[in-house]
Motif scaffolding. Sequence first.
Motif, mmCIF file in Angstrom:
data_model
loop_
_atom_site.group_PDB
_atom_site.id
_atom_site.type_symbol
_atom_site.label_atom_id
_atom_site.label_comp_id
_atom_site.label_asym_id
_atom_site.label_seq_id
_atom_site.Cartn_x
_atom_site.Cartn_y
_atom_site.Cartn_z
ATOM 1 N N GLU A 18 1.031 -0.820 0.200
ATOM 2 C CA GLU A 18 -0.123 -0.049 0.256
ATOM 3 C C GLU A 18 0.780 1.425 0.106
ATOM 4 O OE1 GLU A 18 -3.531 -0.447 2.091
ATOM 5 O OE2 GLU A 18 -2.567 -0.500 2.814
ATOM 6 N N GLU A 73 0.832 3.367 -5.715
ATOM 7 C CA GLU A 73 -0.694 4.129 -5.988
ATOM 8 C C GLU A 73 -1.595 2.355 -6.913
ATOM 9 O OE1 GLU A 73 0.375 8.174 -7.771
ATOM 10 O OE2 GLU A 73 1.631 8.086 -6.685
ATOM 11 N N ASN A 74 -2.936 3.084 -6.298
ATOM 12 C CA ASN A 74 -3.719 2.337 -7.039
ATOM 13 C C ASN A 74 -3.606 0.663 -6.813
ATOM 14 O OD1 ASN A 74 -4.888 4.665 -8.202
ATOM 15 N ND2 ASN A 74 -3.554 4.731 -9.819
ATOM 16 N N GLU A 94 -5.808 -1.266 -5.520
ATOM 17 C CA GLU A 94 -6.614 -1.871 -6.707
ATOM 18 C C GLU A 94 -6.517 -2.338 -8.319
ATOM 19 O OE1 GLU A 94 -10.551 -0.033 -5.871
ATOM 20 O OE2 GLU A 94 -10.443 -0.484 -3.274
ATOM 21 N N LYS A 95 -5.969 -1.641 -8.877
ATOM 22 C CA LYS A 95 -5.628 -2.141 -10.316
ATOM 23 C C LYS A 95 -4.914 -2.455 -10.714
ATOM 24 C CE LYS A 95 -7.727 2.897 -11.531
ATOM 25 N NZ LYS A 95 -7.944 3.940 -12.313
ATOM 26 N N ARG A 96 -3.874 -3.150 -9.732
ATOM 27 C CA ARG A 96 -2.599 -3.169 -9.587
ATOM 28 C C ARG A 96 -2.448 -4.610 -8.566
ATOM 29 N NH1 ARG A 96 1.954 0.537 -9.944
ATOM 30 N NH2 ARG A 96 3.335 -1.904 -10.615
#
Length: 318
Positions: A274, A278-279, A281-283
Amino acid sequence: MDSVSVHRIEFDIPWPPDTAYAYLVAADEPVLIDAGAPGEAGTQTLRDGLAEAGYELADIEHLFITHPHTDHGGQAATVVEAAEPTVYALDGVRERLERDTDDLAAAVRTNATEVGVPEPEDEVDRAVDSLRRNRDCLPPEHIDVELSPGETVKAGRLAFEAIHVPGHQENQAAFRHEGVLFAGDTAVEPFRPAALHVGLDDGCYEAIDAFHRGLDALEAVAPDIERVYPGHGPVFDDLQAVVDRDRASLERLAEDCRTALSDLGEATAYEVTETRVENLEKRPYTIFESVGALARLERQGGIESTTDDGVRRYHLDR
């Protein structure tokens, strides 16, 4: 390449990098390296690509699968139904595809909890769904020949050597014919493939060490390789440059994890991810890379971990 020609077939896939490639080796016994993306669109793409080279599905006599991900084995069952080729994969692929889903779920649940994933069942569902998709595309009973690392097999008059290149996928092979390497997802010119390895199945802590072993195997043959045909991205010539780039990328990954851990003081692999990504949830695959990188750092010394109530937390060596 011993006067035979290689035809590249491009498939659309619904995730980055948006395209994947299979390769037809036109020879006395036609060879297909990988089988593209799944679905009706993938079937039509494969038919069209073969037709452009003057072939049809029924002509394929040998099918080599670099690794059992859907964007590389997607049309394997279709090819087998149409042509009944001899199907080759690395030793261990059949066993992985036959993995008991309940055992897989239990392992991922335990490991996801240990890694600190907030919703372990999401990872369980993702892993089980992935196994089922891979198995639908490449039914394990369709694999005729499992090759040991370093083993050479004849496909008609062509000889292919299986090179074990784990890291992106535990049982991945690159197939070498003379000065040509069909690399799958191990040597990709524009970017380093993700270190997915086994996801959060048992063996997840080996992902980055395994990737380095795969790079060792590539480096051993790099002086003899004149052209690389990858599973994604352009065909290229300088294998050693890509090996060097990927080693540097893995070292940066480890350093990023160390820096994030230093900032956090104490953290799970999920919390480290985390912090550095960044992002997330997309990776979501980046959690697998953090797990492998932190385990490698701990084995090398400098960080330590403790496990409490099934959750593993890392800190700098005190």
